[in-house]
Design an enzyme around this catalytic site. Structure first.
Site, PDB file in Angstrom:
ATOM      1  N   LYS A 105       0.859  20.980 -11.918  1.00 30.59           N
ATOM      2  CA  LYS A 105      -0.240  20.136 -11.444  1.00 30.59           C
ATOM      3  C   LYS A 105      -0.102  20.012  -9.937  1.00 30.59           C
ATOM      4  O   LYS A 105       0.860  19.434  -9.431  1.00 30.59           O
ATOM      5  CB  LYS A 105      -0.192  18.743 -12.093  1.00 30.59           C
ATOM      6  N   GLY A 166      -4.795   5.171  -9.889  1.00 24.03           N
ATOM      7  CA  GLY A 166      -4.304   3.824 -10.130  1.00 24.03           C
ATOM      8  C   GLY A 166      -5.324   2.728  -9.957  1.00 24.03           C
ATOM      9  O   GLY A 166      -5.017   1.555 -10.127  1.00 24.03           O
ATOM     10  N   ALA A 193      -7.162  10.731 -12.893  1.00 19.62           N
ATOM     11  CA  ALA A 193      -7.155   9.592 -11.959  1.00 19.62           C
ATOM     12  C   ALA A 193      -8.403   8.736 -12.100  1.00 19.62           C
ATOM     13  O   ALA A 193      -9.518   9.251 -12.194  1.00 19.62           O
ATOM     14  CB  ALA A 193      -7.031  10.030 -10.499  1.00 19.62           C
ATOM     15  N   GLY A 194      -8.169   7.444 -12.114  1.00 13.25           N
ATOM     16  CA  GLY A 194      -9.250   6.478 -12.086  1.00 13.25           C
ATOM     17  C   GLY A 194      -9.586   5.861 -13.432  1.00 13.25           C
ATOM     18  O   GLY A 194     -10.237   4.824 -13.496  1.00 13.25           O
ATOM     19  N   ASN A 215      -2.234   7.563 -16.452  1.00  7.60           N
ATOM     20  CA  ASN A 215      -0.879   7.040 -16.411  1.00  7.60           C
ATOM     21  C   ASN A 215      -0.897   5.510 -16.317  1.00  7.60           C
ATOM     22  O   ASN A 215      -0.499   4.831 -17.255  1.00  7.60           O
ATOM     23  CB  ASN A 215      -0.140   7.640 -15.202  1.00  7.60           C
ATOM     24  N   SER A 216      -1.428   4.975 -15.205  1.00 11.59           N
ATOM     25  CA  SER A 216      -1.368   3.528 -14.985  1.00 11.59           C
ATOM     26  C   SER A 216      -2.026   2.742 -16.113  1.00 11.59           C
ATOM     27  O   SER A 216      -1.513   1.686 -16.506  1.00 11.59           O
ATOM     28  CB  SER A 216      -2.068   3.155 -13.675  1.00 11.59           C
TER      29      SER A 216
END
Lengths: 267, 267, 267, 267
Positions: A105, A166, A193-194, A215-216
Site C-alpha cells: 500500500k 482518521g 480513509a475517512g 482503521n480508526s
C-alpha cells in the site's frame, strides 16, 4: 441458502471479504486479535515505519503473522508517513525483504494537515515500484485523471480516499467516487480513509466501489470488536445491495400497499 | 463468538431482528417466501384493505400464515389506504377478528401525493384503538409534538417516516429523527417509509432508532431475495455500530498509523 | 450609507465586483450585452478557439471590446478545448497577440466526460506561461497539493472547480474548498465551473472564496438578464456575510426573543 | 434599468422587500436602527411578552415606532413564549390594543428544547384569532397537513420553519419546503426560524418560498449592519433567480464554451 457477496480479485488473489483493516491504535493485542477475527478481513495493513522502528514492536508483528493464516488473510504493508517518492520506494524495498510479499500500500503524504496523497510523488513512486515488481495499492485522492495516471503507471488496484485519514467524515464527494466507478469499469476500487460509520461503508459499496479499508473507525470505537462485526455486516449489506439493484429514488410517494387488485404480479 | 445485536421489545414481545417487512408488490409468492426467510424478519405487515377485498387474495394470506411460525414471526396488519380515523378504526376491528392479533399498524393518510400521515386523524384513531385494547403502531411523521401526543394517547411504539412511502429517498431529516431519539428515550422507534438502500437502514440504526420497516426497497429490487439479505446485514451493521459507539467525525486528518512509538496502549 | 463589499486584487488590478462571467451560449448579442451590464462584472472570459475559428465570430469580439470600457471590465481569454499543455501554450501566445493582454485563463482538459482539468498538463503549462510573462488564472480541481504546485509554478490566482462545467450542481465538496481557503490564506480563489444557482455563489463567498466565475447558469436561464442581476446580488450577499461573520450553527434552539429582561445589551 | 423582484402581498398589503426581521438581541439601539434601515425590511416583528413586561422596554418600542414610517414598514407583533392557545389568544388581544394592528405572528411553543410549534394549539388558536378579526401569520412546522389545517382555519399566510429558532442550521428539509410550495400554490410562504447564512435565504427563495423572517443571524453577527445588507442582497438574489428560472442540474459536464460554430443562436 443465504445469498453471499460475489468474490473479487486483487492482483490475482481471490477474496471473499470486502473489508480491509488497519492495525494501529487498538487498546490491546487481545482486542486487535479478536477484532480481526470477527471482521472476517482477508487483508490487513501494517505500517512499515513503525515496525521498522528501533524501539521494537511490542510483539505486534508476531501477532499479525500468527493471525493471518488462521483467517486466510494477507499482509499489506504500507508506507504511511513517507513524504517523497524516494522515501517510499526505499521503504517499500525494505518491506518486501521483511515481509516477503510483493503487495504494497503506497502512501506519499502531500500535506501535513489533511495527510492527503501527493499525486505527483505518488504516480512517480508507483511507476518505479511497478517496474521493480511490486503489486502496488496506491492510496490516492478521488481525482479521475490522477487515477488514470496511476493505471497508466501499472497499478491494477486503486484506493481513493473518502475523506481525510482518521476524520470519520464518510464520503465527502460521492459524485467523484461514482465518476471513478463509471469511468474505470473493471478496476478494483477500494475506499481508503475517512470511513467513520458502518453506513458509510455500505454507501461506498452501493456506489459500486469494491471494498473499503479502515482503521480508526474500528480501533477507536467504544467496543472495537463489536464495531468490527458492524463493519463486516456493513460491507455485505452494501455489496449485496449493489448486486441486487438498489431502487431509484422517487420524488414523490408511491403506495407500496395497493388497496385493490391481486397481490402478486404472477401466480 | 460473533457479537450479535441486543434484543428489543415491542408490546411485551422480545425480538432479535430489527427489520420489519411489508409484503406487497413482490414478483411472485415464491420470491416473497424466500425474501422473508432470508431477511430473518420477525414482524410482517399486511394490508387489510387488500386482503378483505372481494376479489380474493390469491392465496396470499395462507402463504403468510404458513411462513410466520417457521421463522417465529408475527403479523402486523395495517390500515393502509384509510383517509379518516373512523375508517381506520372500523378496519382495525375487522382485522382483529380476521387475524386474531391486537397488533395494528395504524395508517391514516392525510395527503394524496405524499401519502403522509394526518396527525389529527392519527392521534384521534390511536386514542380510540388503545381504549379498544389494540397494541397500536402508528405510522407518523417525524414531528416531536405529534409523537408526544401519540404517546399520551397510549401508543408504546412509534413509526416515524424517513421519507414518503415508496420514494426510496432515505432519511430526509436526520436532525428530526435524532431529536426524537434524544427526547423520547426508552420508546421503541421504527423508521417506516422512505428507506431505499441498505445504507439508509444502517444510518437509521446508528442514529439510535430501534428498527426499520420497509417494503418497496426489497420488493422492487432487481433481485428481491438478495436485497432482503442486504437489509438483514444492514440493520445488524447499524445496530452493532450504535452499540459499539460510532466515532465522532473530525474536521481534519488524524494519522491512524503512528510513525513512532509502541503500537498498543497497553501490553 | 449602504455597506459594500471590500475590493480585491487580481494580478495588481483592483476590482469591486466578485462575479466573473463567461460569454458563450447567450440567445443573442443584445441579451449578452444587457446581461453583462446588469451583472456589473469586471472580468469577462472569451474562448480563444472560437474567436480564432475560420468561420468568423459573428461580431462577437467587437461586441465584447465595445462593452469592456463601458463597465470598466477586462478581458480574460481562455484556452477552453485544449487537451495538452503544448496546445494551450500555443493558443495562449496567439491570444496575447490578438487581445493585447497578459491575462489568461488556462484550461487543459483531462477527461472528455467531466471536462475536468488535467493536473499534470496544467502545472506544466502554467510554469511555462508564467516564464513567458503571462498572468495565469488556472482552472483547476479542488485538490490542495495541485493548487500548491500551481502556486509554486508562479500562479498568483487559482480557479478551483465547484462541479463539472455546465453541470449546475453547485459545490460538490465544500470541505475541499474550505481546506483551500484555510491552507492558502491570501491567495485569490475563484470558484470556476459548477455554479448553477445564486445560493451556490453565496455559499462560495461565505466559505471565504474570493469570487465566482460562471457562464451556463446565466446564459441558459429562462431570463439571462434577470439571472445576471440575481448573481450580482448573490456574490454581494455571500461576501458581505463573510465580512460580517456568519453565526455558528447550533444543534438546538436558542430563543431569539427573550421573554423577560431588557431588550438591549447596552443603552 | 436593473431588474427588481416582483412585489408580493400579505393580507392585502403589497410589499417590495421579502426580508422580514426580528428585533431582539441587538447590541444597541443604534445598531438595531441602522440594521433595519440597511435591510430595507418592510415587516418588523416584536415580542409582546417583552414589551408588556413590567420592567419597561428601554425605549425599544418608541424606537420601532419611529423607524417604521421612515421605511414604509409595518409592525408584526408576535406571541413568542406562549405555551398554549389560550395564552396566545389573550396576549394577541392585548397586542391589538397596544399596537393598533390586526397583524399577528402566532407562536405557540410545543417543546422546550426545539421551541417548535405545537400543531394542535396552533391550529386551535389560529381559528379563534381569525374569527376575532386578526390577520394571523402562524409560525408552523413544514408539515403539509398542518399547513392545510391552518389554511382551513382562515390563515392566508404561512410561516414554516427551516430549522429550530436561533440554530442557524438553514433548511433542514428542503424536500418538505418544496412540497409545501408545490401543493399550496398561491399561498404566501415565509421561512421563519433556522436561517443562519445569506445562502440559506437565497436557497429558500429559489425553492419558491416567498420570503424569509430572521433575527439571530443578523443580530448576533459580528457586524449586524453589514449582515443586514448581506441578507437584503440574498433575498433579492434568490427571488430574481426563481423568477429567471434556475437551470436544472446535470449529472455530467456540458461545455459552456463551444469550440466551433457561431457564438450566438441568432443574429
Amino acid at each position: 441458502m443465504l445469498p453471499v457477496t460475489q468474490p473479487w480479485t486483487l492482483y490475482g488473489v481471490t477474496l471473499d471479504s470486502r473489508l480491509l483493516l488497519g492495525t494501529a491504535g487498538y487498546p490491546s493485542p487481545a482486542v486487535l486479535r479478536e477484532a480481526l477475527q470477527v471482521s472476517g478481513t482477508q487483508v490487513v495493513t501494517v505500517g512499515l515505519k513503525r515496525t521498522l522502528g528501533a524501539a521494537g514492536d511490542n510483539g505486534f508483528i508476531d501477532l499479525i503473522r500468527e493471525l493471518l493464516p488462521v483467517q486466510g488473510a494477507r499482509l499489506l504493508p504500507n508506507t504511511a508517513g513517507c513524504r517523497t517518492a524516494r522515501e517510499a520506494i526505499t521503504l517499500a524495498h525494505m518491506a518486501r525483504e521483511l515481509y516477503d510479499t510483493p503487495w504494497l500500500k503506497l502512501e506519499v503524504v502531500g500535506d501535513e494537515h489533511t495527510l492527503q496523497p501527493d499525486p505527483w510523488e505518488l504516480v512517480h513512486a508507483a511507476g518505479q515500484l511497478v517496474r521493480d515488481g511490486f503489486d502496488v495499492f496506491p492510496y490516492c485522492t478521488d481525482d479521475l485523471v490522477t487515477c488514470q495516471r496511476l493505471l497508466d503507471a501499472g497499478c491494477q488496484v486503486l484506493m481513493p480516499w473518502g475523506a481525510p485519514i482518521g476524520s470519520g467524515q464518510g464520503l465527502l464527494n460521492p459524485f467523484a467516487l461514482r465518476t471513478l466507478r463509471e469511468r474505470l469499469p473493471g478496476v478494483p476500487l477500494i475506499v481508503d480513509a475517512g470511513i467513520g460509520a458502518p453506513a458509510h461503508a455500505a454507501q461506498a459499496l452501493e456506489l459500486g466501489l469494491d471494498g473499503v479499508l479502515l482503521n480508526s473507525a474500528v480501533a477507536q470505537a467504544g467496543d472495537p470488536v463489536r464495531m468490527a462485526a458492524a463493519f463486516a455486516h456493513a460491507v455485505k449489506a452494501g455489496r449485496l445491495g449493489r448486486e441486487a439493484g438498489v431502487m431509484a429514488p422517487q420524488s414523490m410517494a408511491v403506495a407500496s400497499t395497493p388497496v385493490t387488485g391481486r397481490p402478486f404480479l404472477i401466480g
